[in-house]
Scaffold this motif. Structure first.
Motif, mmCIF file in Angstrom:
data_model
loop_
_atom_site.group_PDB
_atom_site.id
_atom_site.type_symbol
_atom_site.label_atom_id
_atom_site.label_comp_id
_atom_site.label_asym_id
_atom_site.label_seq_id
_atom_site.Cartn_x
_atom_site.Cartn_y
_atom_site.Cartn_z
ATOM 1 N N LEU A 194 0.808 -1.216 0.000
ATOM 2 C CA LEU A 194 0.000 0.000 0.000
ATOM 3 C C LEU A 194 0.844 1.270 0.000
ATOM 4 O O LEU A 194 0.329 2.366 -0.240
ATOM 5 N N GLU A 195 2.129 1.118 0.274
ATOM 6 C CA GLU A 195 3.038 2.261 0.403
ATOM 7 C C GLU A 195 3.109 3.089 -0.882
ATOM 8 O O GLU A 195 3.224 4.306 -0.869
ATOM 9 N N GLU A 196 3.077 2.365 -2.007
ATOM 10 C CA GLU A 196 3.215 3.025 -3.307
ATOM 11 C C GLU A 196 2.561 2.144 -4.359
ATOM 12 O O GLU A 196 2.641 0.916 -4.292
ATOM 13 N N GLU A 197 1.940 2.740 -5.339
ATOM 14 C CA GLU A 197 1.240 1.957 -6.362
ATOM 15 C C GLU A 197 2.210 1.368 -7.387
ATOM 16 O O GLU A 197 3.292 1.913 -7.625
ATOM 17 N N GLY A 198 1.781 0.259 -7.984
ATOM 18 C CA GLY A 198 2.502 -0.313 -9.117
ATOM 19 C C GLY A 198 3.806 -0.997 -8.778
ATOM 20 O O GLY A 198 4.630 -1.227 -9.667
ATOM 21 N N ARG A 199 4.006 -1.360 -7.518
ATOM 22 C CA ARG A 199 5.275 -1.998 -7.146
ATOM 23 C C ARG A 199 5.140 -3.513 -7.115
ATOM 24 O O ARG A 199 4.054 -4.078 -6.983
ATOM 25 N N MET A 200 6.288 -4.164 -7.228
ATOM 26 C CA MET A 200 6.349 -5.625 -7.165
ATOM 27 C C MET A 200 7.001 -6.006 -5.837
ATOM 28 O O MET A 200 8.175 -5.698 -5.591
ATOM 29 N N ILE A 201 6.232 -6.665 -4.974
ATOM 30 C CA ILE A 201 6.730 -7.099 -3.670
ATOM 31 C C ILE A 201 6.931 -8.609 -3.732
ATOM 32 O O ILE A 201 5.988 -9.352 -3.994
ATOM 33 N N VAL A 202 8.154 -9.063 -3.509
ATOM 34 C CA VAL A 202 8.440 -10.504 -3.533
ATOM 35 C C VAL A 202 8.699 -10.983 -2.108
ATOM 36 O O VAL A 202 9.589 -10.482 -1.417
ATOM 37 N N ARG A 203 7.888 -11.925 -1.686
ATOM 38 C CA ARG A 203 8.062 -12.574 -0.377
ATOM 39 C C ARG A 203 8.718 -13.924 -0.640
ATOM 40 O O ARG A 203 8.094 -14.849 -1.172
ATOM 41 N N LEU A 204 10.003 -14.031 -0.313
ATOM 42 C CA LEU A 204 10.785 -15.231 -0.617
ATOM 43 C C LEU A 204 10.774 -16.148 0.599
ATOM 44 O O LEU A 204 11.267 -15.782 1.674
ATOM 45 N N LYS A 205 10.223 -17.352 0.422
ATOM 46 C CA LYS A 205 10.035 -18.277 1.540
ATOM 47 C C LYS A 205 10.758 -19.590 1.249
ATOM 48 O O LYS A 205 10.675 -20.110 0.139
ATOM 49 N N GLY A 206 11.442 -20.127 2.242
ATOM 50 C CA GLY A 206 12.129 -21.401 2.063
ATOM 51 C C GLY A 206 11.167 -22.500 1.644
ATOM 52 O O GLY A 206 10.017 -22.534 2.090
ATOM 53 N N GLY A 207 11.631 -23.405 0.776
ATOM 54 C CA GLY A 207 10.796 -24.517 0.329
ATOM 55 C C GLY A 207 9.646 -24.048 -0.529
ATOM 56 O O GLY A 207 9.815 -23.281 -1.475
ATOM 57 N N ASP A 208 8.436 -24.497 -0.192
ATOM 58 C CA ASP A 208 7.220 -24.107 -0.905
ATOM 59 C C ASP A 208 6.364 -23.256 0.032
ATOM 60 O O ASP A 208 6.239 -23.584 1.221
ATOM 61 N N PRO A 209 5.765 -22.168 -0.469
ATOM 62 C CA PRO A 209 5.016 -21.273 0.422
ATOM 63 C C PRO A 209 3.859 -21.929 1.157
ATOM 64 O O PRO A 209 3.506 -21.515 2.261
ATOM 65 N N TYR A 210 3.249 -22.944 0.530
ATOM 66 C CA TYR A 210 2.052 -23.541 1.110
ATOM 67 C C TYR A 210 2.312 -24.879 1.816
ATOM 68 O O TYR A 210 1.374 -25.487 2.329
ATOM 69 N N VAL A 211 3.538 -25.362 1.838
ATOM 70 C CA VAL A 211 3.836 -26.605 2.543
ATOM 71 C C VAL A 211 4.533 -26.241 3.852
ATOM 72 O O VAL A 211 5.744 -26.035 3.909
ATOM 73 N N PHE A 212 3.734 -26.086 4.902
ATOM 74 C CA PHE A 212 4.205 -25.682 6.230
ATOM 75 C C PHE A 212 5.035 -24.398 6.179
ATOM 76 O O PHE A 212 5.956 -24.214 6.965
ATOM 77 N N GLY A 213 4.687 -23.522 5.236
ATOM 78 C CA GLY A 213 5.395 -22.260 5.117
ATOM 79 C C GLY A 213 4.580 -21.067 5.582
ATOM 80 O O GLY A 213 5.042 -19.932 5.504
#
Length: 505
Positions: A77-96
């Motif tokens: 929400l800080e600024e429009e049109g930005r790409m925010i990447v949340r880098l998570k170990g393994g797979d995001p949906y397997v106990f992540g």
């Protein structure tokens, strides 16, 4: 609207990051990463990317999950049109806990995408020689958390069903609870001698693993010092480890090797060492820079038809020369009748990629050997152009001049001392994580001991072997008071790696 991408970073091996994951990291405006995401991936980000660490490991949360959720929303929400990447170990949906983050984004009305990653539940056992399914042993596999939400009223794990299932059981985040996990499975009917394995830092250069039995695994894990992050695998498939093991057979597994080449050139050496299991610590000591004024290079190129020989003493020399040649709208045809010499195979390969097959590559890849080979060609009265670094050894031009050649030394690039912070490397030395330091030129030796002085390095000398690409580099090391432990017989990157491996076998 900004978009948040929940990207699976994979289990740790840099080669297991997906192509889509890398593409998004390269484009990110904000990169938010956690403890299990390989820090090497940060180098893919743009220089102006905002990078935020929110690491979470057992009992030590840099940022609690609720705050991470809020951070993702705030950054979007800080600024429009930005790409925010949340880098998570393994797979995001397997106990992540990626689903929880996605729910927060939906509630805030923020667009998001999920990029699946290679889960450690499959990758870590595979790297330890354990297939999670096998027609003879297991037709199904179950992924289970070893650390349930402490706010829940009761356990959601059906221990009886797991014990009776015949599935391979893979427990995440369960090392602290290993005695309880083993006890619960045996209490519900699983036999005490069921094979059980632990894999620590799976798929990485730090991987360790062992196979035990259900009734002994907790005790052995303590004796062997196994801690998080480790996966627990329970099932008959663990008995295949001895047959199918491969990653832990790599000769350099777990050994820390410092690569002192420039950042642009480090990849070849680093990749070869990693293939053999090494933990590579890139500490570039040299920065390769174009000359502020390329007018002399342009003048020399304009006079190329008058030269009898072009002598290239490095890949950097080839690249620096060709950058100007290209900028002038010329190609290999500009060399004309001149013969071309290359100091070694890497330089020769660089020339071949530009359409020039060298006329001369000496048997040994040092300036003295180039001189010896060229003298056999007859140098009296020959005009020789040597594109090279601003500062370099004078053996080649001096000896050719003595033989009657008219030599022009043409600087096409310069090397500078890299402005690399040594604190991380010093910390690794202090922890005993460094076993080798590699030197690929005299400059890397001189610059390394400028950044980390001989006096500072001396206390670690017994634990660290010093590896030189050839005798010239070795002599520079000796002048600083250190005897090289390994000197490559073939003065190339493959030769250096071969000599390093031979020193421990």
């Amino acid at each position: 609207m900004s978009t948040v991408y929940l990207v699976g970073a994979g289990p740790g091996d840099p080669g297991l990051l997906t192509l889509r994951g890398r593409e998004l990291i390269e484009q990110a405006d904000v990169l938010i990463y956690d403890y299990l995401a390989n820090k090497e991936f940060l180098s893919f980000a743009r220089p102006d990317c905002e990078i935020i660490y929110v690491g979470k490991k057992g009992g030590d949360h840099t940022l609690p999950q609720d705050d991470i959720n809020t951070l993702l929303v705030d950054k979007a929400l800080e600024e429009e049109g930005r790409m925010i990447v949340r880098l998570k170990g393994g797979d995001p949906y397997v106990f992540g806990r990626g689903a929880e983050e996605a729910e927060e984004l939906v509630e805030a009305g923020i667009a998001f995408e999920v990029v699946p990653g290679v889960t450690s539940a499959v990758a870590a056992p595979a790297y330890a020689g354990i297939p999670v399914t096998h027609r003879r042993f297991a037709s199904s596999v179950s992924f289970i958390t070893g650390h349930e939400d402490p706010t829940k009223e009761g356990s959601a794990i059906n221990w009886g069903a797991l014990a009776a299932s015949g599935s391979t059981l893979v427990f995440f985040m369960g090392v602290k609870n290993l005695p309880t996990i083993a006890a619960k499975l045996m209490e519900h009917g699983m036999r005490p001698d069921m094979p059980c394995a632990l894999v620590h830092w799976g798929t990485t250069c730090r991987q360790r693993s062992f196979v035990s039995t259900l009734d002994s695994v907790a005790e052995e894990a303590v004796a062997l010092g196994f801690k998080a992050p480790s996966l627990i695998i329970v099932g008959e498939v663990c008995s295949l480890k001895e047959t199918l093991d491969w990653h832990e057979l790599k000769p350099l597994l777990g050994l820390g090797v410092v690569v002192t080449r420039s950042r642009e050139q480090a990849s070849e050496l680093t990749s070869k060492l990693r293939e053999l299991g090494a933990c590579c610590h890139e500490f570039p000591t040299i920065e390769i820079s174009p000359l502020p004024d390329d007018a002399p290079v342009r003048e020399a190129i304009a006079k190329l038809p008058g030269y009898d020989w072009l002598v290239f003493t490095s890949v950097n020399g080839v690249e620096g020369f060709w950058d100007v040649l290209d900028d002038m709208g010329l190609d290999a045809r500009a060399i004309g009748r001149a013969k071309v010499a290359a100091i070694g195979p890497a330089t020769a390969t660089a020339l071949c990629s530009r359409g020039v097959r060298p006329d001369l590559v000496p048997g040994q890849y040092v300036a003295e050997s180039v001189v010896e080979a060229m003298l056999r060609e007859g140098m009296n009265g020959k005009k020789v152009l040597i594109p090279r670094a601003m500062v370099a050894r004078e053996v080649l031009p001096d000896e050719l001049a003595k033989a009657g050649a008219e030599v022009t030394v043409l600087p096409v690039y310069e090397t500078k001392l890299a402005d690399e912070d040594p604190s991380d490397l010093l910390a690794a030395l202090e922890k005993g994580e460094i076993h080798f330091v590699t030197f690929t030129s005299s400059s890397t030796v001189q610059n390394f001991f400028t950044r980390i002085t001989p006096e500072v390095f001396a206390p670690y000398r017994e634990q660290v072997k010093l590896v030189c690409i050839g005798p010239v580099t070795a002599k520079t090391l000796e002048k600083l008071g250190f005897t090289p432990d390994v000197v490559a017989g073939e003065y190339t990157i493959p030769g250096l790696v071969e000599a390093l491996v031979a020193s421990i076998t």
